[in-house]
Design a protein around this motif. Sequence first.
Motif, PDB file in Angstrom:
ATOM      1  N   SER A   1      75.175  33.471  -9.049  1.00  0.00           N
ATOM      2  CA  SER A   1      73.748  33.768  -9.162  1.00  0.00           C
ATOM      3  C   SER A   1      73.623  34.959 -10.107  1.00  0.00           C
ATOM      4  CB  SER A   1      73.128  34.075  -7.800  1.00  0.00           C
ATOM      5  OG  SER A   1      73.717  35.217  -7.216  1.00  0.00           O
ATOM      6  N   VAL A   2      72.616  34.938 -10.970  1.00  0.00           N
ATOM      7  CA  VAL A   2      72.520  35.902 -12.064  1.00  0.00           C
ATOM      8  C   VAL A   2      71.085  36.397 -12.175  1.00  0.00           C
ATOM      9  CG1 VAL A   2      72.863  36.251 -14.544  1.00  0.00           C
ATOM     10  CG2 VAL A   2      74.361  34.689 -13.303  1.00  0.00           C
ATOM     11  N   ARG A   3      70.936  37.703 -12.404  1.00  0.00           N
ATOM     12  CA  ARG A   3      69.598  38.241 -12.668  1.00  0.00           C
ATOM     13  C   ARG A   3      69.669  39.322 -13.737  1.00  0.00           C
ATOM     14  NH1 ARG A   3      68.959  43.111  -9.608  1.00  0.00           N
ATOM     15  NH2 ARG A   3      70.588  43.312  -8.004  1.00  0.00           N
ATOM     16  N   HIS A   4      68.607  39.401 -14.521  1.00  0.00           N
ATOM     17  CA  HIS A   4      68.467  40.451 -15.518  1.00  0.00           C
ATOM     18  C   HIS A   4      68.095  41.727 -14.783  1.00  0.00           C
ATOM     19  CE1 HIS A   4      65.969  42.274 -19.032  1.00  0.00           C
ATOM     20  NE2 HIS A   4      67.243  42.594 -19.168  1.00  0.00           N
ATOM     21  N   ASP A   5      68.865  42.796 -14.998  1.00  0.00           N
ATOM     22  CA  ASP A   5      68.668  44.031 -14.235  1.00  0.00           C
ATOM     23  C   ASP A   5      68.806  45.242 -15.155  1.00  0.00           C
ATOM     24  OD1 ASP A   5      68.230  45.512 -11.847  1.00  0.00           O
ATOM     25  OD2 ASP A   5      70.378  45.899 -11.700  1.00  0.00           O
ATOM     26  N   PRO A   6      67.814  45.457 -16.028  1.00  0.00           N
ATOM     27  CA  PRO A   6      67.905  46.586 -16.968  1.00  0.00           C
ATOM     28  C   PRO A   6      67.842  47.917 -16.249  1.00  0.00           C
ATOM     29  CG  PRO A   6      65.727  45.590 -17.066  1.00  0.00           C
ATOM     30  CD  PRO A   6      66.570  44.695 -16.197  1.00  0.00           C
ATOM     31  N   GLN A   7      68.609  48.876 -16.750  1.00  0.00           N
ATOM     32  CA  GLN A   7      68.689  50.207 -16.159  1.00  0.00           C
ATOM     33  C   GLN A   7      68.034  51.230 -17.094  1.00  0.00           C
ATOM     34  OE1 GLN A   7      70.450  50.689 -12.871  1.00  0.00           O
ATOM     35  NE2 GLN A   7      69.717  48.587 -13.136  1.00  0.00           N
ATOM     36  N   GLY A   8      67.804  52.413 -16.566  1.00  0.00           N
ATOM     37  CA  GLY A   8      67.219  53.485 -17.361  1.00  0.00           C
ATOM     38  C   GLY A   8      65.702  53.440 -17.333  1.00  0.00           C
ATOM     39  N   GLU A   9      65.101  54.564 -17.704  1.00  0.00           N
ATOM     40  CA  GLU A   9      63.651  54.667 -17.735  1.00  0.00           C
ATOM     41  C   GLU A   9      63.133  54.367 -19.145  1.00  0.00           C
ATOM     42  OE1 GLU A   9      61.692  55.178 -15.139  1.00  0.00           O
ATOM     43  OE2 GLU A   9      63.483  55.199 -13.863  1.00  0.00           O
ATOM     44  N   PRO A  10      61.981  53.705 -19.255  1.00  0.00           N
ATOM     45  CA  PRO A  10      61.401  53.502 -20.596  1.00  0.00           C
ATOM     46  C   PRO A  10      61.100  54.847 -21.240  1.00  0.00           C
ATOM     47  CG  PRO A  10      60.256  52.194 -18.918  1.00  0.00           C
ATOM     48  CD  PRO A  10      61.154  53.146 -18.184  1.00  0.00           C
ATOM     49  N   ALA A  11      61.446  54.968 -22.505  1.00  0.00           N
ATOM     50  CA  ALA A  11      61.211  56.221 -23.221  1.00  0.00           C
ATOM     51  C   ALA A  11      59.801  56.218 -23.807  1.00  0.00           C
ATOM     52  CB  ALA A  11      62.228  56.393 -24.336  1.00  0.00           C
ATOM     53  N   PRO A  12      59.179  57.393 -23.936  1.00  0.00           N
ATOM     54  CA  PRO A  12      57.889  57.467 -24.625  1.00  0.00           C
ATOM     55  C   PRO A  12      58.058  57.169 -26.107  1.00  0.00           C
ATOM     56  CG  PRO A  12      58.719  59.668 -24.153  1.00  0.00           C
ATOM     57  CD  PRO A  12      59.648  58.706 -23.470  1.00  0.00           C
ATOM     58  N   SER A  13      56.949  57.131 -26.833  1.00  0.00           N
ATOM     59  CA  SER A  13      56.995  56.781 -28.248  1.00  0.00           C
ATOM     60  C   SER A  13      57.854  57.747 -29.062  1.00  0.00           C
ATOM     61  CB  SER A  13      55.583  56.739 -28.826  1.00  0.00           C
ATOM     62  OG  SER A  13      54.942  58.003 -28.663  1.00  0.00           O
ATOM     63  N   ARG A  14      58.008  58.959 -28.595  1.00  0.00           N
ATOM     64  CA  ARG A  14      58.839  59.943 -29.308  1.00  0.00           C
ATOM     65  C   ARG A  14      60.309  59.833 -28.920  1.00  0.00           C
ATOM     66  NH1 ARG A  14      56.237  62.500 -25.144  1.00  0.00           N
ATOM     67  NH2 ARG A  14      57.501  63.765 -23.706  1.00  0.00           N
ATOM     68  N   GLY A  15      60.658  58.826 -28.092  1.00  0.00           N
ATOM     69  CA  GLY A  15      62.035  58.624 -27.689  1.00  0.00           C
ATOM     70  C   GLY A  15      62.458  59.550 -26.583  1.00  0.00           C
ATOM     71  N   ALA A  16      63.697  59.363 -26.112  1.00  0.00           N
ATOM     72  CA  ALA A  16      64.251  60.197 -25.055  1.00  0.00           C
ATOM     73  C   ALA A  16      65.744  60.326 -25.269  1.00  0.00           C
ATOM     74  CB  ALA A  16      63.959  59.596 -23.678  1.00  0.00           C
ATOM     75  N   PRO A  17      66.333  61.454 -24.870  1.00  0.00           N
ATOM     76  CA  PRO A  17      67.784  61.617 -25.006  1.00  0.00           C
ATOM     77  C   PRO A  17      68.516  60.876 -23.896  1.00  0.00           C
ATOM     78  CG  PRO A  17      66.827  63.553 -23.984  1.00  0.00           C
ATOM     79  CD  PRO A  17      65.676  62.656 -24.315  1.00  0.00           C
ATOM     80  N   GLY A  18      69.849  60.825 -24.007  1.00  0.00           N
ATOM     81  CA  GLY A  18      70.672  60.316 -22.920  1.00  0.00           C
ATOM     82  C   GLY A  18      70.788  58.810 -22.906  1.00  0.00           C
ATOM     83  N   ALA A  19      70.202  58.179 -21.891  1.00  0.00           N
ATOM     84  CA  ALA A  19      70.356  56.732 -21.710  1.00  0.00           C
ATOM     85  C   ALA A  19      69.036  56.101 -21.282  1.00  0.00           C
ATOM     86  CB  ALA A  19      71.443  56.445 -20.681  1.00  0.00           C
ATOM     87  N   PRO A  20      68.030  56.121 -22.162  1.00  0.00           N
ATOM     88  CA  PRO A  20      66.781  55.435 -21.815  1.00  0.00           C
ATOM     89  C   PRO A  20      67.003  53.922 -21.765  1.00  0.00           C
ATOM     90  CG  PRO A  20      66.748  56.099 -24.104  1.00  0.00           C
ATOM     91  CD  PRO A  20      67.981  56.699 -23.508  1.00  0.00           C
ATOM     92  N   ARG A  21      65.993  53.215 -21.287  1.00  0.00           N
ATOM     93  CA  ARG A  21      66.093  51.756 -21.226  1.00  0.00           C
ATOM     94  C   ARG A  21      66.356  51.205 -22.622  1.00  0.00           C
ATOM     95  NH1 ARG A  21      61.220  48.768 -18.247  1.00  0.00           N
ATOM     96  NH2 ARG A  21      60.518  48.452 -20.398  1.00  0.00           N
ATOM     97  N   PHE A  22      67.131  50.121 -22.683  1.00  0.00           N
ATOM     98  CA  PHE A  22      67.613  49.638 -23.973  1.00  0.00           C
ATOM     99  C   PHE A  22      66.530  49.067 -24.884  1.00  0.00           C
ATOM    100  CE2 PHE A  22      72.106  49.007 -22.100  1.00  0.00           C
ATOM    101  CZ  PHE A  22      72.522  50.231 -22.587  1.00  0.00           C
ATOM    102  N   ASP A  23      65.336  48.810 -24.365  1.00  0.00           N
ATOM    103  CA  ASP A  23      64.254  48.366 -25.238  1.00  0.00           C
ATOM    104  C   ASP A  23      63.394  49.543 -25.691  1.00  0.00           C
ATOM    105  OD1 ASP A  23      63.144  48.843 -22.723  1.00  0.00           O
ATOM    106  OD2 ASP A  23      61.605  47.306 -22.967  1.00  0.00           O
ATOM    107  N   SER A  24      63.845  50.764 -25.397  1.00  0.00           N
ATOM    108  CA  SER A  24      63.136  51.975 -25.804  1.00  0.00           C
ATOM    109  C   SER A  24      63.798  52.560 -27.056  1.00  0.00           C
ATOM    110  CB  SER A  24      63.165  53.001 -24.673  1.00  0.00           C
ATOM    111  OG  SER A  24      62.524  52.514 -23.514  1.00  0.00           O
ATOM    112  N   GLN A  25      63.510  53.847 -27.308  1.00  0.00           N
ATOM    113  CA  GLN A  25      64.133  54.549 -28.428  1.00  0.00           C
ATOM    114  C   GLN A  25      64.924  55.751 -27.910  1.00  0.00           C
ATOM    115  OE1 GLN A  25      61.964  54.341 -32.497  1.00  0.00           O
ATOM    116  NE2 GLN A  25      60.395  54.942 -31.037  1.00  0.00           N
ATOM    117  N   LEU A  26      66.114  55.930 -28.473  1.00  0.00           N
ATOM    118  CA  LEU A  26      66.967  57.061 -28.153  1.00  0.00           C
ATOM    119  C   LEU A  26      66.717  58.178 -29.153  1.00  0.00           C
ATOM    120  CD1 LEU A  26      69.474  58.314 -26.651  1.00  0.00           C
ATOM    121  CD2 LEU A  26      70.867  57.222 -28.427  1.00  0.00           C
ATOM    122  N   ARG A  27      66.624  59.395 -28.647  1.00  0.00           N
ATOM    123  CA  ARG A  27      66.499  60.564 -29.518  1.00  0.00           C
ATOM    124  C   ARG A  27      67.871  61.206 -29.642  1.00  0.00           C
ATOM    125  NH1 ARG A  27      62.514  62.995 -26.847  1.00  0.00           N
ATOM    126  NH2 ARG A  27      63.649  64.864 -26.224  1.00  0.00           N
TER     127      ARG A  27
END
Length: 350
Positions: free
Chosen positions: A117-143
């Motif tokens: 059994s398989v499910r999509h389980d993205p981790q991390g928090e969505p980053a704001p438009s200016r991005g975020a450091p560390g490990a934001p969600r992969f559909d966001s932007q990394l600063r």
Amino acid sequence: MSDQTPADRLRLASYNVEWFNALFDDRGRLLEDREYSARYKITRGDQLAALGIVFTALDADGVMIIEAPDTNGRRSTVTALERFAAQYGLRARQAIIGYVSETEQEIAFLYDPDKLSVRHDPQGEPAPSRGAPGAPRFDSQLRLDINGDGVEDLVRFSKPPLELVITTNAGRELRLIGVHAKSKAPHGAGDDAAFKRISIDNRRKQLAECLWLRARIDRQLEAGDSLIVLGDFNDGPGLDEYEKLFGLSGIEIVLGQGDQIRLHEPHAAMALSQTNPLAPSTARFWLQPQKRYFEALLDFIMVSPDLAATKPIWRIWHPLDDPAVLEVRELADALLSASDHFPVTLDLAL
């Protein structure tokens, strides 16, 4: 050749299928005809037939497909892959994707619903438009300061990694991250100066993606997850001269450095060894200026220490290097026709 795994083993595969998208129409129907595919002098029908042979031989419980068919307003990755599986009678017949990419190449997982059994389980928090450091969600932007000039840049995945939780029939839970990292090829370079500039820019972007990925890996390993990171990293130890400029390959970053918990991957370890001259490869490209093939180690399946302790079996299905493949001419020919990459499998005793 069917190399079936015992009932108590789990087989996972990573396979980059070159321009899989070009083998389907907008309704997800297979284009089994005599028109040429995106592969040189190989028809769509022949490439599909070759892929059917390869997927059948792999007999995997789950395949992380890199460069899977596109999803957009007209096309569906899941529809195309499930019709492909039905056409060739694959037991891995159910497909799942995560975030849709900006390209015509998705990351998808094709699996056997009777085993997993398989499910999509993205981790991390969505980053704001200016991005975020560390490990934001992969559909966001990394600063991240990519250039080392004290100025933070915004990094975005063109192909966001696919984060899955898979559960076996016995209740064992594994976390998978499917990866297609930035290509370092200097497309669009018109002269030597442009070639160098684009190559360095692409290397920076590829390393930034690997740093982002490693930040996510750190969190999952610290949480005690059984983790598998697999896909095409468009990189390998010692692959180009620009690695010296940055000190490390992307693969070394993802595997872990210093006091980080290390991932295990024997083919990467062979390439990283200063004493082992053996050089495994997972991809084969034609270089027109030299009029010859070039081979590279680009595809990996990395596992967390707890899974490495179970003594899994890794295999590159190379049609010219694997004796078991060479014994089956139909399979060897199919691997050469199906893609410019070769599958990598991992057999786990769980």
